[in-house]
Design a protein around this motif. Structure first.
Motif, PDB file in Angstrom:
ATOM      1  N   SER A  67       4.490 -11.976  -4.689  1.00 31.83           N
ATOM      2  CA  SER A  67       4.444 -11.917  -3.229  1.00 31.83           C
ATOM      3  C   SER A  67       3.613 -13.082  -2.719  1.00 31.83           C
ATOM      4  N   SER A  68       3.891 -13.500  -1.504  1.00 31.52           N
ATOM      5  CA  SER A  68       3.161 -14.604  -0.899  1.00 31.52           C
ATOM      6  C   SER A  68       2.373 -14.081   0.288  1.00 31.52           C
ATOM      7  N   GLU A 121      -6.125  -1.579  -3.927  1.00 28.30           N
ATOM      8  CA  GLU A 121      -6.458  -2.237  -2.669  1.00 28.30           C
ATOM      9  C   GLU A 121      -5.484  -1.800  -1.577  1.00 28.30           C
ATOM     10  N   TRP A 122      -6.020  -1.395  -0.438  1.00 27.32           N
ATOM     11  CA  TRP A 122      -5.187  -1.132   0.733  1.00 27.32           C
ATOM     12  C   TRP A 122      -4.917  -2.444   1.448  1.00 27.32           C
ATOM     13  N   HIS A 123      -3.678  -2.635   1.874  1.00 25.41           N
ATOM     14  CA  HIS A 123      -3.326  -3.850   2.613  1.00 25.41           C
ATOM     15  C   HIS A 123      -3.386  -3.636   4.116  1.00 25.41           C
ATOM     16  N   ASP A 148       8.716  -1.277   4.875  1.00 23.52           N
ATOM     17  CA  ASP A 148       8.760  -2.081   3.653  1.00 23.52           C
ATOM     18  C   ASP A 148       7.677  -3.148   3.558  1.00 23.52           C
ATOM     19  N   ALA A 149       6.754  -3.214   4.526  1.00 21.15           N
ATOM     20  CA  ALA A 149       5.616  -4.127   4.396  1.00 21.15           C
ATOM     21  C   ALA A 149       4.654  -3.565   3.347  1.00 21.15           C
ATOM     22  N   PRO A 150       3.903  -4.433   2.649  1.00 19.35           N
ATOM     23  CA  PRO A 150       2.977  -3.933   1.627  1.00 19.35           C
ATOM     24  C   PRO A 150       1.958  -2.964   2.229  1.00 19.35           C
ATOM     25  N   LEU A 151       1.854  -1.799   1.629  1.00 15.00           N
ATOM     26  CA  LEU A 151       0.922  -0.778   2.099  1.00 15.00           C
ATOM     27  C   LEU A 151      -0.321  -0.714   1.215  1.00 15.00           C
ATOM     28  N   ASP A 196       2.698  -3.016  -6.075  1.00 16.93           N
ATOM     29  CA  ASP A 196       2.626  -2.994  -4.619  1.00 16.93           C
ATOM     30  C   ASP A 196       3.562  -1.914  -4.095  1.00 16.93           C
ATOM     31  N   VAL A 197       3.012  -0.937  -3.385  1.00 22.81           N
ATOM     32  CA  VAL A 197       3.808   0.139  -2.812  1.00 22.81           C
ATOM     33  C   VAL A 197       4.110  -0.214  -1.352  1.00 22.81           C
ATOM     34  N   PRO A 198       5.386  -0.294  -0.957  1.00 25.01           N
ATOM     35  CA  PRO A 198       5.731  -0.661   0.412  1.00 25.01           C
ATOM     36  C   PRO A 198       5.617   0.532   1.359  1.00 25.01           C
ATOM     37  N   SER A 199       5.476   0.229   2.622  1.00 30.80           N
ATOM     38  CA  SER A 199       5.411   1.285   3.632  1.00 30.80           C
ATOM     39  C   SER A 199       6.786   1.924   3.802  1.00 30.80           C
TER      40      SER A 199
END
Length: 462
Positions: free
Chosen positions: A154-155, A23-25, A35-38, A49-52
């Motif tokens: 994560s929330s 899933e893309w966030h 570092d936001a979810p990517l 979850d891979v961060p930006s």
């Protein structure tokens, strides 16, 4: 001129050649901070979850949900925001290069259950239940024990859940905002999602539930909906190809293996090419058992006894250098069958655990496999394996030995057999056992003595 940066899929800590987009966030054109979810990516062990890696605008996303992206291939393009904080070139992203090949073997029923060689596990020596109660595992296909990225809760939208739980909710069409969490700190667990999917209490797009009293007074049946539409795709040859309805597997159509199953296929082929397997079988007579016995605990105790009696089977073998390592401790890989594939967590120090300790340890491992949060250290390094498939069916098997381990024990379905006793006959409960071993590392005599040590220990009253 805009500064465009391409983010390449990093090694997510397993040393695997690819991962699958779950899933893309974000979408193209969105702004994102460092570092936001990517994106959520599925690997052979977890959904991560891979961060930006940048702050800026998302210009292009390379791949759609379900697409397999090779490690090192382009994942996303960014237009860098020159006024925002960026990560230094040499600064760690939190991902690392895991070993190309881990020690031991794991990749991991119905959609609501994970079955393992640990569930239930009691047998009454009297005239109680006739069938085996311990829930077994599949015949010994194993998957490589590479490192795994531990999932973090994560929330998002007021919902606390690990990426694997979010991915499962999306797959099962469950609205996480309507799921009642049972995990510590209000975290939604995998069981919560599967229970919600089973009882329909949190279906996506469903109307809010009515008060319990109203539901009791006026029960209603679900309104009939339109039949699922058959999707049509166009093949590379330009021909229309039917695919499955949304949420259904494409029965009769080629399906790309992903995640756990993809890794399992690789490891099985490698094991087949690099092991000289031989299997011997026999039956353990359980007639002398007194009271209720935990089958899995007894199996593990018997394996430990056999490992101490014949250390050659509790070993690792290096086929290239023709060397072996005998282990003073016993770490047993317990095969766990899941909907996504096979996992083999390691039961550490089985030689110092009593029955209660074995049960508690397996329960913990099984739970962490179910929610896909099991760490790398739990999926590698075991010294011998157990495939307890007898809960389902089958008496004997030739389970797969995955290097560097030397042996795997298969436990089959219990049965009542007629046996000769002092000139007469009796009916005894017996457990079929299969021992597959790498014949380069152990002799037939060693394997036979190992199996006899197991049979002798399983024949004891308690």
């Amino acid at each position: 001129m805009a500064d465009i940066k391409t983010f390449f899929l990093p090694d997510l800590g397993e040393g695997l050649p690819d991962a699958t987009v779950v899933e893309w966030h974000v979408k193209e054109g969105d702004t994102i901070k460092l570092d936001a979810p990517l994106v959520s990516m599925e690997t052979a062990k977890a959904v991560v979850d891979v961060p930006s890696p940048y702050s800026g605008t998302v210009k292009k996303l390379h791949g759609a949900p379900g697409d397999i992206i090779e490690t090192g291939a382009s994942l996303a393009d960014f237009e860098i925001d020159p006024n925002a904080r960026q990560r230094a070139e040499a600064e760690s992203t939190g991902h690392h290069h895991g070993p190309k090949k881990g020690v031991g073997s794991p990749a991991p029923d119905d959609a609501s259950k994970v079955v393992a060689s640990d569930d239930g596990g009691e047998i009454d020596s009297g005239e109680g239940k006739a069938d085996r109660e311990d829930e077994g595992t599949v015949v010994g296909a194993m998957v490589s024990g590479n490192a795994v990225h531990t999932e973090q809760v994560s929330s998002a939208g007021g919902v606390k859940a690990v990426p694997a739980v979010r991915a499962a909710a999306k797959k099962l069409k469950v609205d996480l905002t309507r799921v009642q969490p049972t995990g510590a700190g209000g975290v939604i667990t995998m069981s919560d999602v599967k229970n919600a999917a089973a009882n329909g209490s949190a279906a996506l797009g469903a109307a809010p539930a009515r008060p319990a009293a109203a539901q009791h007074l006026a029960p209603t049946l679900p309104e009939p909906g339109p039949a699922p539409q058959q999707r049509t795709a166009v093949s590379l040859a330009g021909k229309a190809v039917r695919t499955a309805p949304p949420g259904k597997e494409a029965i009769g159509q080629p399906e790309q293996l992903k995640g756990v199953r993809r890794n399992m296929a690789r490891v099985m082929a490698e094991a087949h090419a690099n092991v000289v397997p031989t299997t011997i079988v026999d039956d353990a007579d359980l007639h002398a058992w007194i009271g209720k016995q935990d089958i899995t605990a007894r199996l593990i105790r018997a394996i430990v006894v056999a490992c101490k009696t014949v250390p050659a089977l509790n070993a690792w073998f290096d086929g290239k250098n023709l060397s072996r390592t005998l282990h003073p401790h016993v770490d047993i890989g317990i095969a766990v069958d899941t909907e996504d594939g096979l996992f083999v967590p390691a039961l550490r120090n089985a030689d110092v655990l009593d029955g209660a300790g074995i049960r508690a340890a397996i329960k913990r491992l099984r739970s962490s496999v179910e929610d896909r949060s099991i760490p790398a250290s739990e999926l590698s390094g075991y010294t011998i394996s157990l495939s307890n498939f007898g809960m389902f069916a089958g008496r004997y098997a030739t389970p797969v030995v995955v290097p560097p381990t030397v042996a795997i024990v298969g436990a089959g379905k219990l049965s009542h057999d007629v046996v000769a006793v002092m000139g007469g006959i009796e009916v005894h409960r017996r457990m079929p056992l299969s021992l597959t071993f790498d014949h380069r590392a152990a002799t037939g005599g060693e394997a036979a003595r190992f199996l006899k040590a197991m049979i002798d220990d399983l024949g004891l009253p308690n």
